[in-house]
Structure formats: C-alpha cells, structure tokens
Design a protein around this motif. Structure first.
Motif, PDB file in Angstrom:
ATOM      1  N   MET A   1       0.967  -1.288   0.101  1.00  0.00           N
ATOM      2  CA  MET A   1       0.005  -0.056   0.074  1.00  0.00           C
ATOM      3  C   MET A   1       0.946   1.368  -0.004  1.00  0.00           C
ATOM      4  SD  MET A   1      -3.235  -1.317  -0.055  1.00  0.00           S
ATOM      5  CE  MET A   1      -4.203  -0.085   0.637  1.00  0.00           C
ATOM      6  N   ASP A   2       1.439   1.566  -1.218  1.00  0.00           N
ATOM      7  CA  ASP A   2       2.495   2.645  -1.265  1.00  0.00           C
ATOM      8  C   ASP A   2       1.838   3.907  -0.927  1.00  0.00           C
ATOM      9  OD1 ASP A   2       4.121   0.439  -1.888  1.00  0.00           O
ATOM     10  OD2 ASP A   2       3.945   0.917  -4.220  1.00  0.00           O
ATOM     11  N   GLY A   3       0.557   4.173  -1.098  1.00  0.00           N
ATOM     12  CA  GLY A   3      -0.134   5.547  -0.715  1.00  0.00           C
ATOM     13  C   GLY A   3      -0.042   5.957   0.734  1.00  0.00           C
ATOM     14  N   LEU A   4       0.279   4.690   1.641  1.00  0.00           N
ATOM     15  CA  LEU A   4       0.027   5.134   2.855  1.00  0.00           C
ATOM     16  C   LEU A   4       1.487   5.662   3.575  1.00  0.00           C
ATOM     17  CD1 LEU A   4      -1.726   1.877   4.009  1.00  0.00           C
ATOM     18  CD2 LEU A   4      -2.750   4.327   3.520  1.00  0.00           C
ATOM     19  N   SER A   5       1.518   6.345   4.461  1.00  0.00           N
ATOM     20  CA  SER A   5       2.875   7.133   4.965  1.00  0.00           C
ATOM     21  C   SER A   5       3.010   6.569   6.330  1.00  0.00           C
ATOM     22  CB  SER A   5       2.933   8.624   5.004  1.00  0.00           C
ATOM     23  OG  SER A   5       1.789   9.012   5.756  1.00  0.00           O
ATOM     24  N   GLY A   6       2.109   6.198   6.987  1.00  0.00           N
ATOM     25  CA  GLY A   6       2.146   5.799   8.539  1.00  0.00           C
ATOM     26  C   GLY A   6       1.517   4.450   8.546  1.00  0.00           C
ATOM     27  N   VAL A   7       1.826   3.817   9.741  1.00  0.00           N
ATOM     28  CA  VAL A   7       1.020   2.390  10.225  1.00  0.00           C
ATOM     29  C   VAL A   7      -0.288   2.894  10.599  1.00  0.00           C
ATOM     30  CG1 VAL A   7       2.949   1.245  10.615  1.00  0.00           C
ATOM     31  CG2 VAL A   7       1.816   2.518  12.405  1.00  0.00           C
ATOM     32  N   PRO A   8      -1.386   2.071  10.265  1.00  0.00           N
ATOM     33  CA  PRO A   8      -2.760   2.423  10.768  1.00  0.00           C
ATOM     34  C   PRO A   8      -2.867   2.358  12.347  1.00  0.00           C
ATOM     35  CG  PRO A   8      -2.656   0.133  10.120  1.00  0.00           C
ATOM     36  CD  PRO A   8      -1.496   0.836  10.130  1.00  0.00           C
ATOM     37  N   ARG A   9      -3.618   3.442  12.728  1.00  0.00           N
ATOM     38  CA  ARG A   9      -3.813   3.540  14.340  1.00  0.00           C
ATOM     39  C   ARG A   9      -5.325   3.261  14.600  1.00  0.00           C
ATOM     40  NH1 ARG A   9      -0.061   6.039  16.995  1.00  0.00           N
ATOM     41  NH2 ARG A   9      -0.884   4.888  18.686  1.00  0.00           N
ATOM     42  N   VAL A  10      -5.643   2.304  15.319  1.00  0.00           N
ATOM     43  CA  VAL A  10      -6.748   1.680  15.658  1.00  0.00           C
ATOM     44  C   VAL A  10      -7.382   2.272  17.057  1.00  0.00           C
ATOM     45  CG1 VAL A  10      -8.514  -0.083  15.733  1.00  0.00           C
ATOM     46  CG2 VAL A  10      -6.368  -0.146  14.229  1.00  0.00           C
ATOM     47  N   GLY A  11      -6.533   2.131  18.182  1.00  0.00           N
ATOM     48  CA  GLY A  11      -7.087   2.139  19.444  1.00  0.00           C
ATOM     49  C   GLY A  11      -7.904   1.421  20.035  1.00  0.00           C
ATOM     50  N   ALA A  12      -7.904   1.620  21.643  1.00  0.00           N
ATOM     51  CA  ALA A  12      -8.532   0.668  22.295  1.00  0.00           C
ATOM     52  C   ALA A  12      -9.896   0.479  22.197  1.00  0.00           C
ATOM     53  CB  ALA A  12      -7.795   0.838  23.657  1.00  0.00           C
ATOM     54  N   SER A  13     -10.399   1.764  21.635  1.00  0.00           N
ATOM     55  CA  SER A  13     -11.890   1.447  21.541  1.00  0.00           C
ATOM     56  C   SER A  13     -12.356   0.682  20.511  1.00  0.00           C
ATOM     57  CB  SER A  13     -12.486   3.062  21.079  1.00  0.00           C
ATOM     58  OG  SER A  13     -12.038   3.389  19.979  1.00  0.00           O
ATOM     59  N   LYS A  14     -11.409   0.067  19.505  1.00  0.00           N
ATOM     60  CA  LYS A  14     -11.844  -0.700  18.551  1.00  0.00           C
ATOM     61  C   LYS A  14     -11.495  -2.181  19.083  1.00  0.00           C
ATOM     62  CE  LYS A  14     -13.021   2.729  15.986  1.00  0.00           C
ATOM     63  NZ  LYS A  14     -14.229   2.986  15.697  1.00  0.00           N
ATOM     64  N   ARG A  15     -12.059  -3.270  17.845  1.00  0.00           N
ATOM     65  CA  ARG A  15     -12.007  -4.679  18.078  1.00  0.00           C
ATOM     66  C   ARG A  15     -10.836  -5.321  17.439  1.00  0.00           C
ATOM     67  NH1 ARG A  15     -17.827  -7.024  17.912  1.00  0.00           N
ATOM     68  NH2 ARG A  15     -16.701  -8.788  18.231  1.00  0.00           N
ATOM     69  N   LEU A  16      -9.894  -4.674  16.759  1.00  0.00           N
ATOM     70  CA  LEU A  16      -8.946  -5.355  15.933  1.00  0.00           C
ATOM     71  C   LEU A  16      -8.041  -6.355  16.786  1.00  0.00           C
ATOM     72  CD1 LEU A  16      -8.123  -5.090  13.055  1.00  0.00           C
ATOM     73  CD2 LEU A  16      -6.255  -3.487  13.531  1.00  0.00           C
ATOM     74  N   LYS A  17      -7.997  -7.352  16.379  1.00  0.00           N
ATOM     75  CA  LYS A  17      -7.134  -8.474  16.940  1.00  0.00           C
ATOM     76  C   LYS A  17      -6.043  -9.099  16.057  1.00  0.00           C
ATOM     77  CE  LYS A  17     -11.499 -10.499  19.425  1.00  0.00           C
ATOM     78  NZ  LYS A  17     -12.089 -11.316  19.992  1.00  0.00           N
ATOM     79  N   LYS A  18      -6.302  -8.798  14.521  1.00  0.00           N
ATOM     80  CA  LYS A  18      -5.112  -9.509  13.776  1.00  0.00           C
ATOM     81  C   LYS A  18      -4.637  -8.421  12.824  1.00  0.00           C
ATOM     82  CE  LYS A  18      -6.887 -13.954  13.836  1.00  0.00           C
ATOM     83  NZ  LYS A  18      -7.333 -15.437  13.143  1.00  0.00           N
ATOM     84  N   LEU A  19      -3.708  -8.114  12.600  1.00  0.00           N
ATOM     85  CA  LEU A  19      -2.937  -7.172  11.747  1.00  0.00           C
ATOM     86  C   LEU A  19      -1.765  -7.521  11.054  1.00  0.00           C
ATOM     87  CD1 LEU A  19      -3.129  -4.171  10.716  1.00  0.00           C
ATOM     88  CD2 LEU A  19      -1.636  -3.495  12.790  1.00  0.00           C
ATOM     89  N   ARG A  20      -1.934  -7.355   9.625  1.00  0.00           N
ATOM     90  CA  ARG A  20      -0.611  -7.877   9.076  1.00  0.00           C
ATOM     91  C   ARG A  20      -0.299  -6.791   8.071  1.00  0.00           C
ATOM     92  NH1 ARG A  20      -1.398 -12.235   3.998  1.00  0.00           N
ATOM     93  NH2 ARG A  20       0.849 -12.635   3.433  1.00  0.00           N
ATOM     94  N   LEU A  21       0.975  -6.547   8.054  1.00  0.00           N
ATOM     95  CA  LEU A  21       1.520  -5.299   7.415  1.00  0.00           C
ATOM     96  C   LEU A  21       2.562  -5.965   6.540  1.00  0.00           C
ATOM     97  CD1 LEU A  21       1.969  -2.395   9.897  1.00  0.00           C
ATOM     98  CD2 LEU A  21      -0.226  -3.117   8.652  1.00  0.00           C
ATOM     99  N   GLY A  22       2.455  -5.923   5.190  1.00  0.00           N
ATOM    100  CA  GLY A  22       3.569  -6.337   4.349  1.00  0.00           C
ATOM    101  C   GLY A  22       3.941  -5.387   3.290  1.00  0.00           C
ATOM    102  N   TYR A  23       5.225  -5.666   2.933  1.00  0.00           N
ATOM    103  CA  TYR A  23       6.008  -4.863   1.908  1.00  0.00           C
ATOM    104  C   TYR A  23       5.602  -3.372   2.217  1.00  0.00           C
ATOM    105  CZ  TYR A  23       5.935  -9.346  -0.056  1.00  0.00           C
ATOM    106  OH  TYR A  23       5.855 -10.639  -0.264  1.00  0.00           O
ATOM    107  N   TRP A  24       5.963  -2.901   3.506  1.00  0.00           N
ATOM    108  CA  TRP A  24       6.204  -1.271   3.715  1.00  0.00           C
ATOM    109  C   TRP A  24       7.460  -0.960   3.897  1.00  0.00           C
ATOM    110  CZ3 TRP A  24       1.940   1.336   6.720  1.00  0.00           C
ATOM    111  CH2 TRP A  24       0.571   0.809   6.388  1.00  0.00           C
ATOM    112  N   TRP A  25       7.844  -0.904   2.293  1.00  0.00           N
ATOM    113  CA  TRP A  25       9.180  -0.360   2.157  1.00  0.00           C
ATOM    114  C   TRP A  25       9.704   0.907   2.786  1.00  0.00           C
ATOM    115  CZ3 TRP A  25      10.669  -4.888   0.220  1.00  0.00           C
ATOM    116  CH2 TRP A  25       9.792  -5.459  -0.660  1.00  0.00           C
TER     117      TRP A  25
END
Length: 293
Positions: free
Chosen positions: A173-197
């Motif tokens: 995802m070359d248009g993203l400049s930073g990692v996603p920020r979710v926060g404790a209020s959300k339920r995200l349990k699984k995160l995969r970041l690949g090819y973040w050159w």
C-alpha cells in the motif's frame, strides 16, 4: 455448465479454477438452474465478465472473483446487485492499471451485510473505503493489497467507521505514509503489514500502543528494528502471536526481548538474515524450536 444447471438443483457450493472455457452463458445457466447456490468461486476463469448476474436475485453469500480479468465495472455491479445477501467477497485483478472502483463501490452499496472483503489491484480510492465504512457496519475482516491511491485519510475513515473490524491485512500500500492507528476503543485483533518499504521504524513503533492486538505479522518492513519489537512485546498486552518475515534489521536481540517479557506470546522468525538458527548465540538455543518453525 449446462449439465450442472439441469441436474444439480440443490447445489449450494461450486468452486471452479482455471476453467478458461466457461463463458457468461454457462454461468448464467448455473445461476438460474441452481437457485440454492450460496458459495461460488470463479478463480482464473478468464472469459467470465459478470454479465451473467444481470437481472437475477441470487442467494450467494460467498463470491470469489480472483483474477477474473474480463470482469469490468459493469459486470461487478451486476454481481453486487444480484447478490445482495453477500457476506464474503474477493476481487483481484492481474491487469496493470485496472480500475474497478465503481464496481467495488457497488458491492458496498448493495451488499450491506458484507462481513469479509479481499481486494487486490482494483484501483481503489479513499472514497471507496469510505463507502464501505458507511454502508457495511458488519465488516469484520478486510485485506487490501496493491492499492496505491489509498491514503492515510481513506484508511483512517475506513477504520473509524467499522466497529466490528477484527482482522486487517495491508500489503504493498504505497500511498500510506504511516501505520494504521486503531486505538483501544476498537476490536482489531489481527493485523498484517507487508511490503512497507518506506515505513520508518518510529512509525512502526506506534504499533506498541495497540493493546487489543492478538496477532501481528510484519513482513518485508526493512526499517523494523529489535528496539521496536521490544516495544511491541511491552505494549501489546493482548498479543498471542508475533510473526517477523523477511525483515533485514532483525537480529537475535528480538529473541532476547521475547524472553525478557516472559514468553507471554509466541514469536516466529522467518527469512530474517540477521536472526537464523545458525547465527543465534548459544544462550538462546533453548528456544530455537519455538522461534524458528
């Protein structure tokens, strides 16, 4: 396909791969003849355009259009309109410069019960992600790859509007400049970041603040350091699995961090040249089987 349509009235699952002789005519016959169909996969079926769905109302809940490169916006819109019960959708393209934005946005509009989404190289824009955030509140799993037009703003809106999102994969995802920020209020349990050159180590360290994460996979993040791995172990209190794949700066110090934090989660290191079975110090060899699967 016509024989299946005539003889398999109760068919509910049909998976076809590399069936290059199947056309919209054959698919239309199956969609009409097999009215109980709920799971349809058409991987690499290169002649299917999606027009077979036109004018139909299907019970399909899972639709796989991986590498169906004849599918354009019109066909994808027809499929989305016909499959309003859809829960899982996979759409990928092998065509350089493909633009399926309108078709994918149609899926958001007509398939409001969507729970899982996988999109690859379809020319998505920030507005596409916002449409899912607005229309698909049940979305719990999303995988996005090779979508360079998506920016931090689009991703932030996507995450903010999906309270049930538990699994997120972002690759190339070359248009993203930073990692996603979710926060404790959300339920995200699984995160995969690949090819973040281009993601600096400092940005990656922000992941340590995601306290709900249970599984984190970092692949091809060339600026990732042992210090950030240490921070992740310290901050991600719910973490059960950390996978490090092809990260050039990772060394045995990440294993020391794993031990220092009491082995509360599982660490797996794959294809990291600075941390291999052969170059691990003797005092760490007791955990070789755990860390190097």
């Amino acid at each position: 396909m016509f024989i299946i349509a005539q003889g398999c009235f109760r068919l509910n699952k049909l998976h076809l791969e590399w069936c290059c002789g199947i056309s919209d005519g054959g698919l239309a016959a199956v969609l009409r003849g097999c009215s109980e169909l709920t799971d349809l996969s058409l991987e690499f079926c290169g002649k299917v355009t999606g027009e077979a769905f036109s004018g139909l109302a299907c019970k399909i809940e899972k639709l796989d259009l991986v590498a169906c490169d004849a599918v354009k916006n019109e066909g994808l819109l027809a499929a989305a309109t016909a499959c309003s019960r859809l829960k899982e959708l996979r759409v990928t393209s092998n065509q350089k410069g493909a633009s399926l934005t309108k078709g994918v946005e149609g899926a958001a509009k007509f398939c409001k019960g969507l729970e899982a989404l996988c999109i690859h190289a379809c020319g998505l824009k920030d507005e596409t992600l916002r449409s899912f955030a607005t229309s698909c509140p049940l979305l719990s799993s999303a995988s996005l790859s090779c979508e360079p037009a998506v920016t931090d703003g689009g991703l932030a809106a996507f995450l903010a509007g999906l309270p049930k999102l538990e699994s997120l994969s972002l690759q190339h995802m070359d248009g993203l400049s930073g990692v996603p920020r979710v926060g404790a209020s959300k339920r995200l349990k699984k995160l995969r970041l690949g090819y973040w050159w281009n993601a600096p180590d400092l940005f990656l360290r922000g992941l340590s603040e995601e306290t709900t994460l249970e599984e984190l996979r970092l692949e091809c993040c060339p600026h990732l350091t042992d210090a950030t791995v240490d921070s992740i172990f310290a901050g991600c209190r719910s973490l059960k699995l950390l996978v490090l794949l092809d990260n050039k700066l990772i060394t045995a110090e990440s294993i020391r961090a794993y031990l220092r934090h009491g082995k509360k989660s599982t660490l797996q290191i794959l294809e990291c040249p600075g941390a291999t079975k052969e170059n691990v110090p003797d005092d760490l060899r007791t955990v070789l089987q755990d860390v190097f699967p």
